[in-house]
Design an enzyme around this catalytic site. Structure first.
Site, PDB file in Angstrom:
ATOM      1  N   ASN A  89      50.000 -43.610  -3.339  1.00 32.76           N
ATOM      2  CA  ASN A  89      50.933 -44.489  -4.056  1.00 32.76           C
ATOM      3  C   ASN A  89      51.417 -45.665  -3.210  1.00 32.76           C
ATOM      4  O   ASN A  89      51.837 -46.682  -3.764  1.00 32.76           O
ATOM      5  CB  ASN A  89      52.119 -43.634  -4.524  1.00 32.76           C
ATOM      6  CG  ASN A  89      53.326 -44.446  -4.908  1.00 32.76           C
ATOM      7  OD1 ASN A  89      53.408 -44.982  -6.010  1.00 32.76           O
ATOM      8  ND2 ASN A  89      54.290 -44.564  -3.983  1.00 32.76           N
ATOM      9  N   SER A 141      46.860 -51.013 -11.063  1.00 29.78           N
ATOM     10  CA  SER A 141      47.910 -51.825 -11.681  1.00 29.78           C
ATOM     11  C   SER A 141      47.302 -52.584 -12.857  1.00 29.78           C
ATOM     12  O   SER A 141      46.081 -52.812 -12.879  1.00 29.78           O
ATOM     13  CB  SER A 141      48.432 -52.847 -10.657  1.00 29.78           C
ATOM     14  OG  SER A 141      49.137 -53.891 -11.310  1.00 29.78           O
ATOM     15  N   TYR A 153      46.387 -58.811  -4.325  1.00 28.66           N
ATOM     16  CA  TYR A 153      46.851 -57.561  -4.951  1.00 28.66           C
ATOM     17  C   TYR A 153      45.878 -57.107  -6.042  1.00 28.66           C
ATOM     18  O   TYR A 153      45.459 -55.951  -6.089  1.00 28.66           O
ATOM     19  CB  TYR A 153      48.243 -57.815  -5.529  1.00 28.66           C
ATOM     20  CG  TYR A 153      48.927 -56.601  -6.120  1.00 28.66           C
ATOM     21  CD1 TYR A 153      49.515 -55.641  -5.293  1.00 28.66           C
ATOM     22  CD2 TYR A 153      49.012 -56.427  -7.495  1.00 28.66           C
ATOM     23  CE1 TYR A 153      50.163 -54.543  -5.841  1.00 28.66           C
ATOM     24  CE2 TYR A 153      49.665 -55.339  -8.043  1.00 28.66           C
ATOM     25  CZ  TYR A 153      50.241 -54.401  -7.214  1.00 28.66           C
ATOM     26  OH  TYR A 153      50.885 -53.317  -7.760  1.00 28.66           O
ATOM     27  N   LYS A 157      43.614 -53.716  -6.061  1.00 29.35           N
ATOM     28  CA  LYS A 157      43.791 -52.694  -7.098  1.00 29.35           C
ATOM     29  C   LYS A 157      42.502 -52.481  -7.896  1.00 29.35           C
ATOM     30  O   LYS A 157      42.193 -51.363  -8.304  1.00 29.35           O
ATOM     31  CB  LYS A 157      44.944 -53.082  -8.033  1.00 29.35           C
ATOM     32  CG  LYS A 157      46.319 -53.110  -7.336  1.00 29.35           C
ATOM     33  CD  LYS A 157      46.686 -51.746  -6.794  1.00 29.35           C
ATOM     34  CE  LYS A 157      48.131 -51.659  -6.322  1.00 29.35           C
ATOM     35  NZ  LYS A 157      48.470 -50.325  -5.800  1.00 29.35           N
ATOM     36  N   ILE A 186      57.090 -51.803 -13.870  1.00 28.35           N
ATOM     37  CA  ILE A 186      57.974 -50.654 -13.719  1.00 28.35           C
ATOM     38  C   ILE A 186      59.197 -51.083 -12.894  1.00 28.35           C
ATOM     39  O   ILE A 186      59.047 -51.814 -11.907  1.00 28.35           O
ATOM     40  CB  ILE A 186      57.255 -49.484 -13.003  1.00 28.35           C
ATOM     41  CG1 ILE A 186      55.865 -49.200 -13.635  1.00 28.35           C
ATOM     42  CG2 ILE A 186      58.126 -48.222 -12.993  1.00 28.35           C
ATOM     43  CD1 ILE A 186      55.866 -48.770 -15.086  1.00 28.35           C
TER      44      ILE A 186
HETATM   45  N1  LIG Z   1      56.574 -51.391  -9.810  1.00 30.55           N
HETATM   46  C1  LIG Z   1      55.589 -51.850 -10.565  1.00 30.55           C
HETATM   47  O1  LIG Z   1      55.810 -52.581 -11.545  1.00 30.55           O
HETATM   48  C2  LIG Z   1      54.158 -51.486 -10.262  1.00 30.55           C
HETATM   49  C3  LIG Z   1      53.163 -51.884 -11.170  1.00 30.55           C
HETATM   50  C4  LIG Z   1      51.839 -51.562 -10.921  1.00 30.55           C
HETATM   51  C5  LIG Z   1      51.506 -50.839  -9.794  1.00 30.55           C
HETATM   52  N2  LIG Z   1      52.493 -50.470  -8.924  1.00 30.55           N
HETATM   53  C6  LIG Z   1      52.068 -49.721  -7.740  1.00 30.55           C
HETATM   54  O2  LIG Z   1      52.793 -48.510  -7.646  1.00 30.55           O
HETATM   55  C7  LIG Z   1      52.940 -48.155  -6.269  1.00 30.55           C
HETATM   56  C8  LIG Z   1      54.409 -47.924  -5.980  1.00 30.55           C
HETATM   57  O3  LIG Z   1      55.115 -49.120  -6.250  1.00 30.55           O
HETATM   58  P1  LIG Z   1      56.710 -49.212  -6.312  1.00 30.55           P
HETATM   59  O4  LIG Z   1      57.014 -50.191  -7.353  1.00 30.55           O
HETATM   60  O5  LIG Z   1      57.304 -47.860  -6.365  1.00 30.55           O
HETATM   61  O6  LIG Z   1      56.989 -49.927  -4.909  1.00 30.55           O
HETATM   62  P2  LIG Z   1      58.142 -49.737  -3.810  1.00 30.55           P
HETATM   63  O7  LIG Z   1      58.112 -50.983  -3.018  1.00 30.55           O
HETATM   64  O8  LIG Z   1      59.416 -49.309  -4.447  1.00 30.55           O
HETATM   65  O9  LIG Z   1      57.602 -48.510  -2.936  1.00 30.55           O
HETATM   66  C9  LIG Z   1      56.455 -48.615  -2.142  1.00 30.55           C
HETATM   67  C10 LIG Z   1      56.605 -47.689  -0.948  1.00 30.55           C
HETATM   68  O10 LIG Z   1      55.404 -47.794  -0.160  1.00 30.55           O
HETATM   69  C11 LIG Z   1      55.788 -47.798   1.207  1.00 30.55           C
HETATM   70  N3  LIG Z   1      54.760 -48.449   2.033  1.00 30.55           N
HETATM   71  C12 LIG Z   1      54.483 -49.771   2.112  1.00 30.55           C
HETATM   72  N4  LIG Z   1      53.521 -49.980   3.019  1.00 30.55           N
HETATM   73  C13 LIG Z   1      53.177 -48.764   3.522  1.00 30.55           C
HETATM   74  C14 LIG Z   1      52.248 -48.343   4.515  1.00 30.55           C
HETATM   75  N5  LIG Z   1      51.495 -49.230   5.179  1.00 30.55           N
HETATM   76  N6  LIG Z   1      52.153 -47.020   4.792  1.00 30.55           N
HETATM   77  C15 LIG Z   1      52.933 -46.118   4.144  1.00 30.55           C
HETATM   78  N7  LIG Z   1      53.849 -46.477   3.205  1.00 30.55           N
HETATM   79  C16 LIG Z   1      53.964 -47.787   2.902  1.00 30.55           C
HETATM   80  C17 LIG Z   1      57.096 -48.586   1.226  1.00 30.55           C
HETATM   81  O11 LIG Z   1      57.852 -48.350   2.423  1.00 30.55           O
HETATM   82  C18 LIG Z   1      57.786 -48.079  -0.036  1.00 30.55           C
HETATM   83  O12 LIG Z   1      58.583 -46.931   0.234  1.00 30.55           O
HETATM   84  C19 LIG Z   1      52.303 -49.287  -5.474  1.00 30.55           C
HETATM   85  O13 LIG Z   1      50.981 -48.936  -5.143  1.00 30.55           O
HETATM   86  C20 LIG Z   1      52.315 -50.448  -6.437  1.00 30.55           C
HETATM   87  O14 LIG Z   1      51.320 -51.391  -6.143  1.00 30.55           O
HETATM   88  C21 LIG Z   1      53.791 -50.766  -9.124  1.00 30.55           C
END
Ligand SMILES: NC(=O)c1ccc[n+]([C@@H]2O[C@H](COP(=O)([O-])OP(=O)(O)OC[C@H]3O[C@@H](n4cnc5c(N)ncnc54)[C@H](O)[C@@H]3O)[C@@H](O)[C@H]2O)c1
Length: 247
Positions: A89, A141, A153, A157, A186
């Site tokens: 994730n 995503s 990005y 993905k 999200i």
């Molecule tokens: N929020 C959205 O709308 C959305 C949409 C599509 C996909 N996503 C994907 O869902 C996943 C989670 O997103 P989120 O919105 O919860 O983001 P977020 O920023 O809240 O959480 C991401 C977490 O990943 C950790 N992280 C970053 N780089 C890292 C690394 N090198 N090693 C280990 N941990 C690391 C961060 O410290 C953070 O805790 C991601 O892969 C994101 O691309 C999110």
């Protein structure tokens, strides 16, 4: 309890969707390993789970670093007695129009999102094969369809989808299912800082008329991590309020 006796490793478990997955899995009886480059955030989520009577361990890891990833999986095996579920994730954005995107921002996003998913899956293979059971859930995503300002990005993905399908083929005989979720917008710290104009435009493109919640995404993770999905592998599931259909 759908995940009793299971050990689940969640990368990026310290925030947003990952933290929601950790909490949800703990409620289903899993021993949850909260892994994050932000150690303090991982520890906060693990402590909260333990305070509520669940089982959790926090680990600091940068998913780009092979040595750290291998050490993480070794510790999980030693301290939790196995590894059944891997939720890839951890992910980041560094948005800019392609013409202005720096090479550094390209590399960083591809390394965390795509290479990190590869390294963690590769490291998890051995313990999962030994158990002849494993569930890997990757994170793409809706941006795989293309999104302004997200060349790095979106490419990372889309790469995760190709990786998911190939790993599903290669790992199937070891009893390991590999699937992918593709969230839309999200409400997490990742999207909280986006300009209002961008949020309004995103909302306009969502047929269900609202943003998603991390807890809703965690329900899909739970399905793909539980025995109920044992005959599903190599698939991509969009969870986006209908945004990927187009309006
Ligand atoms: N929020 C959205 O709308 C959305 C949409 C599509 C996909 N996503 C994907 O869902 C996943 C989670 O997103 P989120 O919105 O919860 O983001 P977020 O920023 O809240 O959480 C991401 C977490 O990943 C950790 N992280 C970053 N780089 C890292 C690394 N090198 N090693 C280990 N941990 C690391 C961060 O410290 C953070 O805790 C991601 O892969 C994101 O691309 C999110």
């Amino acid at each position: 309890m759908r995940l009793r006796e299971k050990v689940a490793l969640v990368t990026g478990g310290g925030s947003g969707i990952g933290a929601a997955v950790c909490r949800r899995f703990a409620r289903e009886g899993a021993f949850v390993v909260v892994a994050d480059v932000d150690r303090a955030a991982a520890e906060r989520v693990a402590s909260e789970i333990k305070e509520r009577g669940g089982r959790a361990l926090s680990l600091g890891v940068d998913v780009r670093d092979r040595a750290e990833v291998e050490e993480m999986v070794k510790r999980v095996e030693e301290e939790c007695g196995g590894l059944h579920i891997l939720i890839n994730n951890a992910g980041i954005t560094r948005d800019n129009l392609a013409v202005r995107m720096t090479e550094g921002d390209w590399d960083l996003v591809v390394e965390v999102n795509l290479k990190g998913t590869f390294l963690c899956s590769q490291a998890a293979f051995r313990p999962m094969r030994r158990q002849r059971y494993g569930k890997i859930v990757n994170t793409a995503s809706v941006a795989v369809r293309g999104n302004l300002g997200q060349a790095n990005y979106s490419a990372s993905k889309a790469g995760i989808i190709g990786l998911t399908r190939t790993l599903a083929l290669e790992f199937a005989r070891a009893g390991i299912c590999v699937n992918c979720i593709a969230p839309g917008f999200i409400e997490t710290p990742m999207t909280a800082g986006l300009p209002e104009k961008v949020k309004e435009e995103a909302l306009r493109r969502i047929p269900l008329g609202r943003f998603g919640k991390p807890e809703e995404v965690a329900e899909l993770h739970l399905f793909l991590a539980s025995p109920e999905s044992d005959y599903i592998t190599g698939q991509v599931f969009f969870i986006d309020g209908g945004a990927s259909i187009g309006i």
